[in-house]
Design a protein around this motif. Structure first.
Motif, PDB file in Angstrom:
ATOM      1  N   ARG A 153       0.829  -1.199   0.000  1.00  0.00           N
ATOM      2  CA  ARG A 153       0.000   0.000   0.000  1.00  0.00           C
ATOM      3  C   ARG A 153       0.867   1.254   0.000  1.00  0.00           C
ATOM      4  O   ARG A 153       1.889   1.301   0.658  1.00  0.00           O
ATOM      5  CB  ARG A 153      -0.919   0.004   1.201  1.00  0.00           C
ATOM      6  CG  ARG A 153      -1.876  -1.186   1.153  1.00  0.00           C
ATOM      7  CD  ARG A 153      -3.048  -1.073   2.063  1.00  0.00           C
ATOM      8  NE  ARG A 153      -3.709   0.181   2.129  1.00  0.00           N
ATOM      9  CZ  ARG A 153      -4.688   0.583   1.318  1.00  0.00           C
ATOM     10  NH1 ARG A 153      -5.074  -0.187   0.336  1.00  0.00           N
ATOM     11  NH2 ARG A 153      -5.270   1.740   1.480  1.00  0.00           N
ATOM     12  N   SER A 200      -1.222   4.066   4.451  1.00  0.00           N
ATOM     13  CA  SER A 200      -2.062   3.252   5.331  1.00  0.00           C
ATOM     14  C   SER A 200      -3.432   3.913   5.459  1.00  0.00           C
ATOM     15  O   SER A 200      -3.608   5.097   5.147  1.00  0.00           O
ATOM     16  CB  SER A 200      -1.418   3.128   6.711  1.00  0.00           C
ATOM     17  OG  SER A 200      -1.435   4.389   7.369  1.00  0.00           O
ATOM     18  N   GLU A 201      -4.383   3.164   5.931  1.00  0.00           N
ATOM     19  CA  GLU A 201      -5.718   3.717   6.175  1.00  0.00           C
ATOM     20  C   GLU A 201      -5.625   4.874   7.163  1.00  0.00           C
ATOM     21  O   GLU A 201      -6.296   5.895   6.998  1.00  0.00           O
ATOM     22  CB  GLU A 201      -6.625   2.604   6.718  1.00  0.00           C
ATOM     23  CG  GLU A 201      -8.076   2.984   6.820  1.00  0.00           C
ATOM     24  CD  GLU A 201      -8.732   3.183   5.467  1.00  0.00           C
ATOM     25  OE1 GLU A 201      -9.687   3.969   5.405  1.00  0.00           O
ATOM     26  OE2 GLU A 201      -8.297   2.587   4.475  1.00  0.00           O
ATOM     27  N   LYS A 202      -4.771   4.739   8.152  1.00  0.00           N
ATOM     28  CA  LYS A 202      -4.583   5.798   9.151  1.00  0.00           C
ATOM     29  C   LYS A 202      -4.042   7.074   8.489  1.00  0.00           C
ATOM     30  O   LYS A 202      -4.496   8.178   8.796  1.00  0.00           O
ATOM     31  CB  LYS A 202      -3.609   5.315  10.234  1.00  0.00           C
ATOM     32  CG  LYS A 202      -3.348   6.323  11.319  1.00  0.00           C
ATOM     33  CD  LYS A 202      -2.360   5.800  12.341  1.00  0.00           C
ATOM     34  CE  LYS A 202      -2.020   6.878  13.346  1.00  0.00           C
ATOM     35  NZ  LYS A 202      -0.957   6.460  14.255  1.00  0.00           N
ATOM     36  N   ASN A 246      -4.409   7.968   5.329  1.00  0.00           N
ATOM     37  CA  ASN A 246      -5.494   8.537   4.523  1.00  0.00           C
ATOM     38  C   ASN A 246      -6.460   9.327   5.394  1.00  0.00           C
ATOM     39  O   ASN A 246      -6.858  10.438   5.043  1.00  0.00           O
ATOM     40  CB  ASN A 246      -6.258   7.437   3.777  1.00  0.00           C
ATOM     41  CG  ASN A 246      -5.485   6.860   2.613  1.00  0.00           C
ATOM     42  OD1 ASN A 246      -4.442   7.366   2.221  1.00  0.00           O
ATOM     43  ND2 ASN A 246      -6.002   5.785   2.060  1.00  0.00           N
ATOM     44  N   ARG A 247      -6.837   8.759   6.522  1.00  0.00           N
ATOM     45  CA  ARG A 247      -7.789   9.436   7.432  1.00  0.00           C
ATOM     46  C   ARG A 247      -7.178  10.736   7.980  1.00  0.00           C
ATOM     47  O   ARG A 247      -7.870  11.732   8.137  1.00  0.00           O
ATOM     48  CB  ARG A 247      -8.180   8.520   8.588  1.00  0.00           C
ATOM     49  CG  ARG A 247      -8.974   7.310   8.168  1.00  0.00           C
ATOM     50  CD  ARG A 247     -10.413   7.669   7.910  1.00  0.00           C
ATOM     51  NE  ARG A 247     -11.141   6.481   7.471  1.00  0.00           N
ATOM     52  CZ  ARG A 247     -12.153   6.521   6.659  1.00  0.00           C
ATOM     53  NH1 ARG A 247     -12.589   7.663   6.177  1.00  0.00           N
ATOM     54  NH2 ARG A 247     -12.765   5.430   6.283  1.00  0.00           N
ATOM     55  N   TYR A 269     -12.214  10.763   0.973  1.00  0.00           N
ATOM     56  CA  TYR A 269     -12.851   9.538   0.472  1.00  0.00           C
ATOM     57  C   TYR A 269     -14.073   9.907  -0.358  1.00  0.00           C
ATOM     58  O   TYR A 269     -14.872  10.742   0.048  1.00  0.00           O
ATOM     59  CB  TYR A 269     -13.266   8.626   1.631  1.00  0.00           C
ATOM     60  CG  TYR A 269     -12.111   7.850   2.181  1.00  0.00           C
ATOM     61  CD1 TYR A 269     -11.698   6.663   1.588  1.00  0.00           C
ATOM     62  CD2 TYR A 269     -11.419   8.311   3.293  1.00  0.00           C
ATOM     63  CE1 TYR A 269     -10.625   5.952   2.085  1.00  0.00           C
ATOM     64  CE2 TYR A 269     -10.338   7.602   3.795  1.00  0.00           C
ATOM     65  CZ  TYR A 269      -9.951   6.436   3.189  1.00  0.00           C
ATOM     66  OH  TYR A 269      -8.883   5.740   3.675  1.00  0.00           O
ATOM     67  N   PHE A 307     -10.004   6.855  -2.425  1.00  0.00           N
ATOM     68  CA  PHE A 307      -9.436   8.021  -1.756  1.00  0.00           C
ATOM     69  C   PHE A 307      -8.965   8.959  -2.861  1.00  0.00           C
ATOM     70  O   PHE A 307      -7.990   8.669  -3.548  1.00  0.00           O
ATOM     71  CB  PHE A 307      -8.275   7.620  -0.837  1.00  0.00           C
ATOM     72  CG  PHE A 307      -7.772   8.748   0.020  1.00  0.00           C
ATOM     73  CD1 PHE A 307      -8.563   9.264   1.030  1.00  0.00           C
ATOM     74  CD2 PHE A 307      -6.516   9.289  -0.186  1.00  0.00           C
ATOM     75  CE1 PHE A 307      -8.110  10.309   1.827  1.00  0.00           C
ATOM     76  CE2 PHE A 307      -6.059  10.322   0.601  1.00  0.00           C
ATOM     77  CZ  PHE A 307      -6.851  10.832   1.615  1.00  0.00           C
ATOM     78  N   TYR A 341      -6.475   7.321  -5.702  1.00  0.00           N
ATOM     79  CA  TYR A 341      -5.566   6.438  -4.970  1.00  0.00           C
ATOM     80  C   TYR A 341      -5.572   5.040  -5.583  1.00  0.00           C
ATOM     81  O   TYR A 341      -4.519   4.439  -5.787  1.00  0.00           O
ATOM     82  CB  TYR A 341      -5.967   6.375  -3.492  1.00  0.00           C
ATOM     83  CG  TYR A 341      -5.085   5.472  -2.675  1.00  0.00           C
ATOM     84  CD1 TYR A 341      -3.908   5.950  -2.116  1.00  0.00           C
ATOM     85  CD2 TYR A 341      -5.410   4.142  -2.471  1.00  0.00           C
ATOM     86  CE1 TYR A 341      -3.086   5.127  -1.367  1.00  0.00           C
ATOM     87  CE2 TYR A 341      -4.595   3.313  -1.730  1.00  0.00           C
ATOM     88  CZ  TYR A 341      -3.437   3.809  -1.181  1.00  0.00           C
ATOM     89  OH  TYR A 341      -2.614   2.984  -0.458  1.00  0.00           O
TER      90      TYR A 341
END
Length: 166
Positions: A55, A58-60, A62-63, A101, A106, A125
C-alpha cells in the motif's frame, strides 16, 4: 527475478500465454520446482497478492490527510499549500496536498510533475496503486519525505510551475 514473475503474470492476465507456459518459464529459470499448471497458478496468485498488498498509504494516513487537508481546503494557496505526501515512478512525481474519500476511493489533489512540465490534478488512490510500468515497476511513496510547503520542495519543474502561477 521479480521482473520475470511480473512479466509472466501480465502476459498470462492478458491471455498472451497459458498457465502451462508460465510454469515452464518459471521452471526453466529455476524459480520453481513444479511444472504442473495448478502449482504455477497458485504461485502466480501468491505473487500478485503480495504485490497488491503493498500500500502507498495506510488507512490511518489517509484518514489523517482527510481530517487535516480535505479536498478543497488549500484552494488558492499555490506555493504555500502544504504537501502531505510524495509519490514517484520513473519521471513522474505526484505531490499530494489534499485528499478525501469518495465512492470507495481516496481522491487526492496535488501537482503532477514530469520532466516536461507540471500541472494541478486530481489523483485516484486506487488508480495510482494499480499503475505498473513495464509490467513490474509500481508507484512508490517517498518514505523520507516530510510534509512542507510546495514552495520549499527542491524540484526545478515544480518551482517553475509554481512561479508561472503568480
Amino acid at each position: 527475478m521479480m521482473s520475470l514473475i511480473n512479466s509472466l503474470y501480465n502476459k498470462y492476465a492478458k491471455g498472451e500465454i497459458t498457465i502451462r507456459e508460465v510454469a515452464i518459464e518459471l521452471h526453466k529459470y529455476g524459480r520453481s520446482n513444479f511444472i504442473d499448471e495448478k502449482g504455477a497458478l497458485e504461485y502466480m496468485n501468491s505473487e500478485e497478492n503480495r504485490i497488491s498488498k503493498m500500500r502507498l498509504l495506510s488507512e490511518k494516513q489517509n484518514r489523517e490527510i482527510e481530517s487535516k487537508y480535505p479536498l478543497g481546503s488549500q484552494d488558492g494557496k499555490r506555493g504555500d499549500a502544504i504537501c502531505v505526501a510524495k509519490f514517484f515512478l520513473g519521471n513522474y512525481t505526484w505531490y499530494i496536498i489534499e485528499g478525501s474519500y469518495e465512492d470507495g476511493d481516496f481522491m487526492m489533489f496535488g501537482v503532477v510533475v514530469t520532466d516536461t512540465g507540471a500541472e494541478f490534478s486530481y489523483i485516484s488512490y486506487n488508480e495510482l496503486q494499480s499503475i505498473r510500468m513495464y509490467g513490474y515497476m509500481c508507484v512508490e511513496r517517498d518514505r523520507y519525505f516530510d510534509k512542507c510547503k510546495l514552495s520549499d520542495i527542491k524540484d526545478d519543474m515544480l518551482q517553475k510551475f509554481l512561479n508561472q502561477l503568480d
